[in-house]
Design a protein around this motif. Structure first.
Motif, PDB file in Angstrom:
ATOM      1  N   UNK A  12      -7.083 -33.114   8.762  1.00  0.00           N
ATOM      2  CA  UNK A  12      -6.962 -34.387   8.049  1.00  0.00           C
ATOM      3  C   UNK A  12      -7.678 -34.304   6.709  1.00  0.00           C
ATOM      4  N   UNK A  13      -7.342 -35.249   5.848  1.00  0.00           N
ATOM      5  CA  UNK A  13      -7.955 -35.347   4.544  1.00  0.00           C
ATOM      6  C   UNK A  13      -8.159 -36.821   4.238  1.00  0.00           C
ATOM      7  N   UNK A  14      -9.275 -37.117   3.585  1.00  0.00           N
ATOM      8  CA  UNK A  14      -9.608 -38.513   3.316  1.00  0.00           C
ATOM      9  C   UNK A  14      -8.713 -39.123   2.245  1.00  0.00           C
ATOM     10  N   UNK A  15      -8.873 -40.420   2.080  1.00  0.00           N
ATOM     11  CA  UNK A  15      -8.042 -41.206   1.200  1.00  0.00           C
ATOM     12  C   UNK A  15      -8.045 -40.668  -0.230  1.00  0.00           C
ATOM     13  N   UNK A  16      -9.198 -40.253  -0.696  1.00  0.00           N
ATOM     14  CA  UNK A  16      -9.293 -39.729  -2.062  1.00  0.00           C
ATOM     15  C   UNK A  16      -9.084 -38.219  -2.135  1.00  0.00           C
ATOM     16  N   UNK A  17      -9.097 -37.569  -0.979  1.00  0.00           N
ATOM     17  CA  UNK A  17      -8.997 -36.119  -0.953  1.00  0.00           C
ATOM     18  C   UNK A  17     -10.324 -35.416  -1.054  1.00  0.00           C
ATOM     19  N   UNK A  18     -11.411 -36.160  -0.999  1.00  0.00           N
ATOM     20  CA  UNK A  18     -12.719 -35.559  -1.188  1.00  0.00           C
ATOM     21  C   UNK A  18     -13.259 -34.809   0.006  1.00  0.00           C
ATOM     22  N   UNK A  19     -12.756 -35.117   1.198  1.00  0.00           N
ATOM     23  CA  UNK A  19     -13.257 -34.444   2.403  1.00  0.00           C
ATOM     24  C   UNK A  19     -12.098 -34.050   3.300  1.00  0.00           C
ATOM     25  N   UNK A  20     -12.305 -32.957   4.034  1.00  0.00           N
ATOM     26  CA  UNK A  20     -11.292 -32.470   4.961  1.00  0.00           C
ATOM     27  C   UNK A  20     -11.931 -32.158   6.304  1.00  0.00           C
ATOM     28  N   UNK A  53      -3.127 -43.858  -1.835  1.00  0.00           N
ATOM     29  CA  UNK A  53      -4.574 -43.672  -1.794  1.00  0.00           C
ATOM     30  C   UNK A  53      -5.276 -44.554  -0.767  1.00  0.00           C
ATOM     31  N   UNK A  54      -4.545 -45.411  -0.091  1.00  0.00           N
ATOM     32  CA  UNK A  54      -5.151 -46.228   0.958  1.00  0.00           C
ATOM     33  C   UNK A  54      -4.934 -45.639   2.346  1.00  0.00           C
ATOM     34  N   UNK A  55      -4.367 -44.430   2.394  1.00  0.00           N
ATOM     35  CA  UNK A  55      -4.086 -43.786   3.674  1.00  0.00           C
ATOM     36  C   UNK A  55      -4.738 -42.420   3.748  1.00  0.00           C
ATOM     37  N   UNK A  56      -5.459 -42.185   4.832  1.00  0.00           N
ATOM     38  CA  UNK A  56      -5.846 -40.818   5.150  1.00  0.00           C
ATOM     39  C   UNK A  56      -4.609 -40.102   5.696  1.00  0.00           C
ATOM     40  N   UNK A  57      -4.548 -38.808   5.450  1.00  0.00           N
ATOM     41  CA  UNK A  57      -3.384 -38.026   5.835  1.00  0.00           C
ATOM     42  C   UNK A  57      -3.770 -36.877   6.744  1.00  0.00           C
ATOM     43  N   UNK A  58      -2.816 -36.402   7.518  1.00  0.00           N
ATOM     44  CA  UNK A  58      -3.117 -35.283   8.399  1.00  0.00           C
ATOM     45  C   UNK A  58      -1.871 -34.526   8.820  1.00  0.00           C
TER      46      UNK A  58
END
Length: 121
Positions: free
Chosen positions: A49-57, A29-34
């Protein structure tokens, strides 16, 4: 950080695939992913990409509306759902992770090994 991508394969045009990337070695949860891809003879291309919590893409225009990025925090996994695939989507697909950036500025520090996607016409 270790990223292991899988789920690629051969699919006909118009079909779908879902790629998965398992994250390990640190707190997910401390990493944004893409996701990125690289076709033969071409530069690596950013996809989503997707934010650390998954709330935004955030998506590249080339895949917006066809590809969907998501993450399962319980499974330490990020996904790329790919629909309406085209032959030009043929490439090696890579997942990536970064602690500080996401979106248009996503510049990952960690990369997975890549998984081949081939779309036949």
């Amino acid at each position: 950080v270790l990223l292991q991508a899988y789920g690629g394969g051969l699919v006909q045009a118009g079909g779908s695939l879902r790629l998965s990337c398992v994250f390990s070695g640190h707190t997910f949860t401390t990493y944004a992913m893409g996701w990125f891809r690289q076709a033969p003879g071409k530069d690596r291309e950013f996809l989503a990409t997707i934010t650390w919590s998954g709330g935004s893409t955030y998506y590249a225009d080339s895949v917006k509306g066809r590809f969907t990025i998501s993450r399962d925090l319980a499974k330490n996994t990020v996904y790329l759902q790919m629909n309406s695939l085209k032959p030009e989507d043929t490439a090696v697909y890579y997942c990536a992770a970064d602690r500080m950036s996401w979106g248009r500025a996503f510049t990952p520090d960690y990369w997975g090994q890549g998984t081949q996607v081939t779309v036949s016409s």
